[in-house]
Scaffold this active site. Structure first.
Site, PDB file in Angstrom:
ATOM      1  N   GLU A 163      35.594   2.634 -45.583  1.00  0.00           N
ATOM      2  CA  GLU A 163      36.900   2.068 -45.919  1.00  0.00           C
ATOM      3  C   GLU A 163      37.295   2.376 -47.363  1.00  0.00           C
ATOM      4  O   GLU A 163      38.448   2.710 -47.655  1.00  0.00           O
ATOM      5  CB  GLU A 163      36.896   0.545 -45.735  1.00  0.00           C
ATOM      6  CG  GLU A 163      36.497   0.082 -44.348  1.00  0.00           C
ATOM      7  CD  GLU A 163      35.030  -0.269 -44.250  1.00  0.00           C
ATOM      8  OE1 GLU A 163      34.722  -1.385 -43.800  1.00  0.00           O
ATOM      9  OE2 GLU A 163      34.180   0.579 -44.630  1.00  0.00           O
TER      10      GLU A 163
ATOM     11  N   CYS B  16      33.228  -5.003 -43.748  1.00  0.00           N
ATOM     12  CA  CYS B  16      32.295  -5.995 -44.282  1.00  0.00           C
ATOM     13  C   CYS B  16      33.028  -6.980 -45.187  1.00  0.00           C
ATOM     14  O   CYS B  16      34.028  -6.654 -45.828  1.00  0.00           O
ATOM     15  CB  CYS B  16      31.170  -5.312 -45.048  1.00  0.00           C
ATOM     16  SG  CYS B  16      31.670  -4.548 -46.603  1.00  0.00           S
TER      17      CYS B  16
ATOM     18  N   CYS C  15      34.540  -4.958 -48.419  1.00  0.00           N
ATOM     19  CA  CYS C  15      35.627  -4.030 -48.080  1.00  0.00           C
ATOM     20  C   CYS C  15      36.888  -4.796 -47.693  1.00  0.00           C
ATOM     21  O   CYS C  15      37.999  -4.291 -47.881  1.00  0.00           O
ATOM     22  CB  CYS C  15      35.196  -3.117 -46.943  1.00  0.00           C
ATOM     23  SG  CYS C  15      33.939  -1.915 -47.430  1.00  0.00           S
TER      24      CYS C  15
ATOM     25  N   ALA D 170      10.914  15.073 -19.474  1.00  0.00           N
ATOM     26  CA  ALA D 170      11.353  16.267 -18.760  1.00  0.00           C
ATOM     27  C   ALA D 170      10.504  16.381 -17.501  1.00  0.00           C
ATOM     28  O   ALA D 170       9.272  16.262 -17.564  1.00  0.00           O
ATOM     29  CB  ALA D 170      11.186  17.510 -19.629  1.00  0.00           C
TER      30      ALA D 170
ATOM     31  N   ARG E 299      16.223  14.075 -31.383  1.00  0.00           N
ATOM     32  CA  ARG E 299      15.272  13.815 -32.466  1.00  0.00           C
ATOM     33  C   ARG E 299      16.007  13.586 -33.787  1.00  0.00           C
ATOM     34  O   ARG E 299      15.643  12.704 -34.562  1.00  0.00           O
ATOM     35  CB  ARG E 299      14.301  14.985 -32.610  1.00  0.00           C
ATOM     36  CG  ARG E 299      13.257  15.092 -31.518  1.00  0.00           C
ATOM     37  CD  ARG E 299      12.310  16.256 -31.806  1.00  0.00           C
ATOM     38  NE  ARG E 299      11.280  16.395 -30.777  1.00  0.00           N
ATOM     39  CZ  ARG E 299      10.312  17.301 -30.812  1.00  0.00           C
ATOM     40  NH1 ARG E 299      10.248  18.143 -31.839  1.00  0.00           N
ATOM     41  NH2 ARG E 299       9.426  17.356 -29.852  1.00  0.00           N
TER      42      ARG E 299
ATOM     43  N   THR F 157      -1.216  13.531 -25.687  1.00  0.00           N
ATOM     44  CA  THR F 157      -0.237  14.607 -25.839  1.00  0.00           C
ATOM     45  C   THR F 157      -0.605  15.504 -27.011  1.00  0.00           C
ATOM     46  O   THR F 157      -0.482  16.732 -26.938  1.00  0.00           O
ATOM     47  CB  THR F 157       1.170  14.014 -26.045  1.00  0.00           C
ATOM     48  OG1 THR F 157       1.550  13.308 -24.865  1.00  0.00           O
ATOM     49  CG2 THR F 157       2.183  15.100 -26.324  1.00  0.00           C
TER      50      THR F 157
ATOM     51  N   ARG G  48      14.094  19.999 -35.714  1.00  0.00           N
ATOM     52  CA  ARG G  48      14.335  21.403 -36.042  1.00  0.00           C
ATOM     53  C   ARG G  48      15.812  21.785 -35.957  1.00  0.00           C
ATOM     54  O   ARG G  48      16.142  22.959 -35.834  1.00  0.00           O
ATOM     55  CB  ARG G  48      13.490  22.303 -35.118  1.00  0.00           C
ATOM     56  CG  ARG G  48      11.988  22.116 -35.343  1.00  0.00           C
ATOM     57  CD  ARG G  48      11.165  23.181 -34.645  1.00  0.00           C
ATOM     58  NE  ARG G  48      11.136  23.017 -33.200  1.00  0.00           N
ATOM     59  CZ  ARG G  48      10.305  22.202 -32.548  1.00  0.00           C
ATOM     60  NH1 ARG G  48       9.451  21.447 -33.228  1.00  0.00           N
ATOM     61  NH2 ARG G  48      10.311  22.142 -31.233  1.00  0.00           N
TER      62      ARG G  48
ATOM     63  N   GLY H  17       3.047  11.530 -22.691  1.00  0.00           N
ATOM     64  CA  GLY H  17       2.565  11.876 -21.367  1.00  0.00           C
ATOM     65  C   GLY H  17       2.715  10.720 -20.397  1.00  0.00           C
ATOM     66  O   GLY H  17       3.249   9.657 -20.732  1.00  0.00           O
TER      67      GLY H  17
END
Length: 371
Positions: free
Chosen positions: A55, A78, A87, A157, A190, A202, A213, A302
């Site tokens: 703001e 705030c 603010c 996955a 990530r 793992t 990355r 895992g």
């Protein structure tokens, strides 16, 4: 049409707020747009190291043009003094005519007080526009500020037959399960996280680095967290070799052992937590991470740790990448994980494509409570 204009500018405020990803911590991500006569006169987003709130940045850019303008912002302004002044007072002093806020501050100690202060000063206030989107944006902050625990996202996955890793050769998976596009999406996830959590199994199987990355800026290094009951973490692992004060191991073993001293000498922080069924207690781990102002944790692990996390009821959101293939061999997920996927209590389950893969995501709880 004012309603359409509000929608347009709130969308822009949310876009700006996302620019604070990995930069606003430990504060929420906030974007602000000041509009007058249909034109932007000032805008900004918050980055913690920049100190100023969104703001204030917008007000400074607008200058005298802020008088009579409308502020579009994804989070309630705030009304308290911290590193900066309130603010709300700055908005009132600048004679802003109207504030459109997507949502109230999730902090129970201040929620609604900023909006009330603006209304008392004669500023017109509207709330709720694109609220669902705004709540998702700062869900990790909301959980942490309300109960002191990080928001946990479980990433898995898998193949269509629930396999989470292919056959092993010399201890490592032969090939990736999911596509390049999905792996890039995982890197984005990530980047948006404060910490990654995995198990020693793992680490021993894959020797990962578990780094962000993306190349995008972040104000704190991504904390890499390993659950390692018996301190089996190899000193020659990629995790230890790349440690720069960003590797934390939770163990049930004595923290004063020779092994623990060697890990510390290599730059690894070792913390002992209570034992739960032979492994570090997950709830104790989350409590300690929350104490360290870790607001968001991404679980990349895992089958054993994923299933333990479900049993311990620490998962807030799941993001499962499903490859359009059948593995036939290799470790997979089993009950209670499969039962979890069919849980009727899952909230806001959604499906989207990521390259050739399918992403299934949803929530296990409302981290805002009754807010």
């Amino acid at each position: 049409m004012p309603a359409l204009d509000d929608e347009r500018w709130m969308k822009r405020a949310l876009e700006l707020a996302r620019c604070g990803e990995a930069l606003a911590h430990p504060n929420p991500m906030v974007g602000a747009v000041l509009v007058k006569n249909g034109r932007v006169v000032g805008e900004g987003f918050h980055a913690y190291d920049g100190v100023k709130h969104a703001e204030i940045i917008a007000l400074e850019k607008a200058g005298a043009k802020a008088r009579g303008a409308t502020l579009h912002i994804n989070l309630e302004p705030c009304c308290h003094t911290g590193r900066t002044g309130p603010c709300t007072k700055a908005l009132i002093a600048a004679s802003v005519r109207r504030v459109v806020a997507a949502m109230k501050d999730p902090n129970p100690a201040v929620s609604g007080r900023g909006l009330a202060q603006l209304r008392r000063a004669g500023v017109k206030v509207d709330t709720g526009l694109r609220e669902a989107e705004a709540r998702i944006l700062n869900q990790a902050f909301a959980k942490w500020i309300r109960i002191g625990l990080p928001f946990v996202t479980q990433k898995i996955a898998m193949t269509l037959d629930f396999k989470i890793a292919g056959p092993k050769r010399r201890g490592h998976s032969i090939a990736w399960i999911t596509s390049k596009q999905s792996r890039e999406e995982v890197q984005r996830m990530r980047h948006a996280s404060d910490a990654l959590l995995t198990g020693i199994g793992t680490v021993l199987a894959d020797d990962p680095r578990l780094t962000d990355r993306t190349g995008l800026p972040r104000r704190r290094r991504l904390l890499r967290v390993v659950l390692d009951s018996h301190l089996r973490l190899p000193l020659r692992s990629k995790l230890v070799g790349s440690s720069r004060g960003d590797l934390l191991v939770f163990t049930t073993a004595t923290p004063n052992s020779a092994r623990a001293r060697r890990l510390r000498k290599a730059g690894v922080e070792v913390v002992q937590v209570r034992n739960h069924k032979g492994r570090p207690d997950l709830k104790a781990v989350l409590k300690e991470l929350g104490r360290r102002s870790i607001q968001s944790v991404m679980l990349e692990a895992g089958a054993a740790l994923n299933q333990a996390a479900v049993r311990a009821d620490i998962v807030d959101k799941f993001v499962h990448f499903v490859a359009q293939r059948v593995m036939g061999a290799g470790p997979g997920i089993e009950p209670p994980q499969v039962q979890f996927l069919n849980n009727p209590q899952l909230r806001d389950v959604a499906f989207r494509r990521c390259g050739p893969d399918l992403i299934v995501e949803g929530y296990l709880r409302n981290v805002y409570g009754n807010h």
